[in-house]
Design an enzyme around this catalytic site. Structure first.
Site, PDB file in Angstrom:
ATOM      1  N   ARG A  27      18.372   1.326  16.723  1.00  0.00           N
ATOM      2  CA  ARG A  27      18.058   0.588  15.489  1.00  0.00           C
ATOM      3  C   ARG A  27      19.317   0.437  14.626  1.00  0.00           C
ATOM      4  O   ARG A  27      19.591  -0.630  14.084  1.00  0.00           O
ATOM      5  CB  ARG A  27      16.971   1.315  14.685  1.00  0.00           C
ATOM      6  N   GLY A  96      13.413  -0.145  26.340  1.00  0.00           N
ATOM      7  CA  GLY A  96      12.475  -0.776  25.405  1.00  0.00           C
ATOM      8  C   GLY A  96      13.048  -0.868  24.002  1.00  0.00           C
ATOM      9  O   GLY A  96      12.802  -1.833  23.282  1.00  0.00           O
ATOM     10  N   ARG A 124       6.532  -3.728  31.803  1.00  0.00           N
ATOM     11  CA  ARG A 124       6.212  -3.200  30.468  1.00  0.00           C
ATOM     12  C   ARG A 124       5.825  -4.362  29.561  1.00  0.00           C
ATOM     13  O   ARG A 124       6.608  -5.276  29.342  1.00  0.00           O
ATOM     14  CB  ARG A 124       7.401  -2.414  29.908  1.00  0.00           C
ATOM     15  N   SER A 169       2.167  -0.645  21.293  1.00  0.00           N
ATOM     16  CA  SER A 169       3.496  -0.098  21.031  1.00  0.00           C
ATOM     17  C   SER A 169       3.913  -0.402  19.605  1.00  0.00           C
ATOM     18  O   SER A 169       3.782  -1.540  19.153  1.00  0.00           O
ATOM     19  CB  SER A 169       4.513  -0.702  22.000  1.00  0.00           C
ATOM     20  N   ASP A 313       5.847  10.832  22.546  1.00  0.00           N
ATOM     21  CA  ASP A 313       6.902  11.255  23.477  1.00  0.00           C
ATOM     22  C   ASP A 313       6.974  12.773  23.579  1.00  0.00           C
ATOM     23  O   ASP A 313       7.012  13.337  24.667  1.00  0.00           O
ATOM     24  CB  ASP A 313       8.264  10.686  23.052  1.00  0.00           C
ATOM     25  N   ASN A 336      -0.911   5.086  25.051  1.00  0.00           N
ATOM     26  CA  ASN A 336       0.377   4.398  25.162  1.00  0.00           C
ATOM     27  C   ASN A 336       1.361   5.117  26.090  1.00  0.00           C
ATOM     28  O   ASN A 336       2.396   4.568  26.426  1.00  0.00           O
ATOM     29  CB  ASN A 336       0.971   4.057  23.787  1.00  0.00           C
ATOM     30  N   LYS A 340       4.890   3.278  29.003  1.00  0.00           N
ATOM     31  CA  LYS A 340       6.254   3.753  28.728  1.00  0.00           C
ATOM     32  C   LYS A 340       7.124   3.532  29.975  1.00  0.00           C
ATOM     33  O   LYS A 340       6.866   2.629  30.758  1.00  0.00           O
ATOM     34  CB  LYS A 340       6.199   5.230  28.325  1.00  0.00           C
ATOM     35  N   LYS A 411      19.032   8.548  30.616  1.00  0.00           N
ATOM     36  CA  LYS A 411      18.465   7.587  29.660  1.00  0.00           C
ATOM     37  C   LYS A 411      18.589   8.092  28.223  1.00  0.00           C
ATOM     38  O   LYS A 411      18.802   7.302  27.306  1.00  0.00           O
ATOM     39  CB  LYS A 411      17.002   7.316  30.021  1.00  0.00           C
TER      40      LYS A 411
END
Length: 427
Positions: A27, A96, A124, A169, A313, A336, A340, A411
């Protein structure tokens, strides 16, 4: 396939300074690229997802320099919408946190841009976001399967009245929120359905505010965003540690501490996943909070039955922590997980059974009863970093565990297994 066998661990103790948050890193990079001025980001995460975002920004003409260890980025903002130098294809891997926000932000320009990624990225869903962007005037085509990447974007987003489905999401809403201030018209975003992962929206709003843009939030059901705004660089920005990554170390402390202290996050953190520590406390661990640390000391763990929608998560880590808790643990409202990096509900149920657990996999819940003794198994990781890290906790027993494709942790946490080993005393 490469594999890594972890031998039984007797005790986990010590401190770890967390790598930067993936959610915050990507972000912050995008907002810094859209902003006026130069931003210095520190404690940036060095991982696959962040590299995909950086490569995309580079292809879009954004200038930045990285330190040798890639955790400091000096980035010069564009002072507005990103512009492609002609037709462009961006490959975003399985990120994502790059695909969704860029899909929205790149609808502000007029160039033709194709967004694509790994085979899993093409599974996805992104249809809800595309529907919302089209309501705001965006011109978007699906190039393969309807509702899934790859996408062709041809600009056109001007704002206005938009509905977004919040039930799959929160990244769809995040993408719209970050893009709307730069649209020519004011935007009203109405959220349909129950908004999942609400704390991730708080991260988005917090970062937008840091970059000089505030919006009206009406109970997370409606957001009013003034058009024609600009983001402004805050100058320096420290990316806080990754709270999801903290979960594995805190859980290890709960199961086989000693005391494990994670630094880089604390009681003032903007990430919802710090609430994971409260769940460990409910299970019987002792938690100590500081402004920039969380510490967890071993306790006798017992099962819980909880709604995990707010920490999807980190909740995965509770699924493997449940192997060490007395009784049957139920994690609810986690549909959700299925959309993922992999279908995490199916993957988690499958691999927990391999180590001997009794598992009930529901549409949006999982119920786990630990075995009397864990069994050694080869754990499939489904190219999912969190599966690899969650199942490392099995070694906190008197049974080894073999993790297949351990490098998938790149990742979000490339040196995870080295850090775990550093804090572990072998049995």
């Amino acid at each position: 396939m490469e594999s890594l066998t972890l031998q039984p661990i007797a005790r986990v103790d010590g401190a770890i300074n967390l790598p930067g948050s993936k959610s915050v890193s990507n972000r912050a990079l995008l907002l810094a690229a859209l902003a006026c001025g130069k931003t210095v980001l520190t404690n940036l995460l060095d991982s696959d997802d962040v590299r995909h975002m950086l490569n995309a920004l580079s292809a879009l003409g954004i200038n930045y320099t990285l330190s040798a260890d890639r955790t400091r980025c000096d980035i010069t903002g564009n002072g507005g919408a990103l512009r492609a130098p002609g037709a462009l294809e961006l490959f975003l891997g399985n990120a994502g946190t790059a695909m969704r926000p860029l899909a929205a932000a790149l609808c502000l320009g007029q160039n033709e841009i194709v967004l694509t990624g790994e085979p899993r990225m093409k599974e996805r869903p992104i249809g809800h976001l595309v529907d919302s962007l089209r309501q705001g005037g965006a011109n978007i085509d699906y190039l393969e399967q309807e509702n899934y990447p790859p996408l062709r974007l041809r600009g056109g987003f001007t704002g206005g009245d938009i509905e977004v489905d919040g039930s799959v999401s929160s990244q769809f809403l995040t993408a719209l929120l970050m893009t709307a201030p730069l649209a020519p018209k004011d935007t009203i975003i109405r959220v349909k359905g129950e908004l999942v992962s609400k704390p991730y929206i708080d991260i988005t709003l917090n970062l937008m505010k840091t970059f000089g843009v505030e919006i009206a939030n009406h109970h997370y059901q409606q957001f009013v965003v003034k058009g024609g705004q600009q983001y402004h660089s805050p100058g320096r920005y420290l990316v806080e540690g990754d709270a999801s990554s903290a979960s594995y170390f805190l859980a290890a402390g709960a199961i086989k501490g000693g005391t494990v202290k994670v630094t880089g996050i604390g009681r003032k953190s903007m990430q919802g996943d710090i609430r994971f520590a409260d769940v460990l406390e409910k299970m019987g661990a002792t938690i100590t909070w500081g402004d920039d640390f969380i510490a967890c000391t071993r306790g006798e763990l017992h099962a819980i039955d909880m709604d995990m929608n707010h920490i999807p998560d980190a909740a995965m880590t509770i699924a493997t922590t449940a192997l060490f808790a007395k009784g049957t643990t139920t994690l609810r409202n986690i549909y959700n997980w299925r959309v993922k990096e992999t279908d995490r509900l199916f993957a988690m149920a499958t691999e927990l059974r391999k180590v001997g657990a009794e598992v009930e996999e529901g549409h949006d819940y999982i119920r786990i009863t630990p075995p009397a003794k864990l069994q050694h198994a080869d754990i499939g990781t489904y190219n999912d970093h969190r599966m690899a890290m969650c199942f490392s906790l099995v070694a906190l027993s008197d049974t080894p565990v073999t993790i297949l494709d351990p490098k998938c942790t790149a990742k979000t946490f490339p040196d995870y297994f080295e850090q775990l080993a550093r804090m572990s005393t072998p049995a």
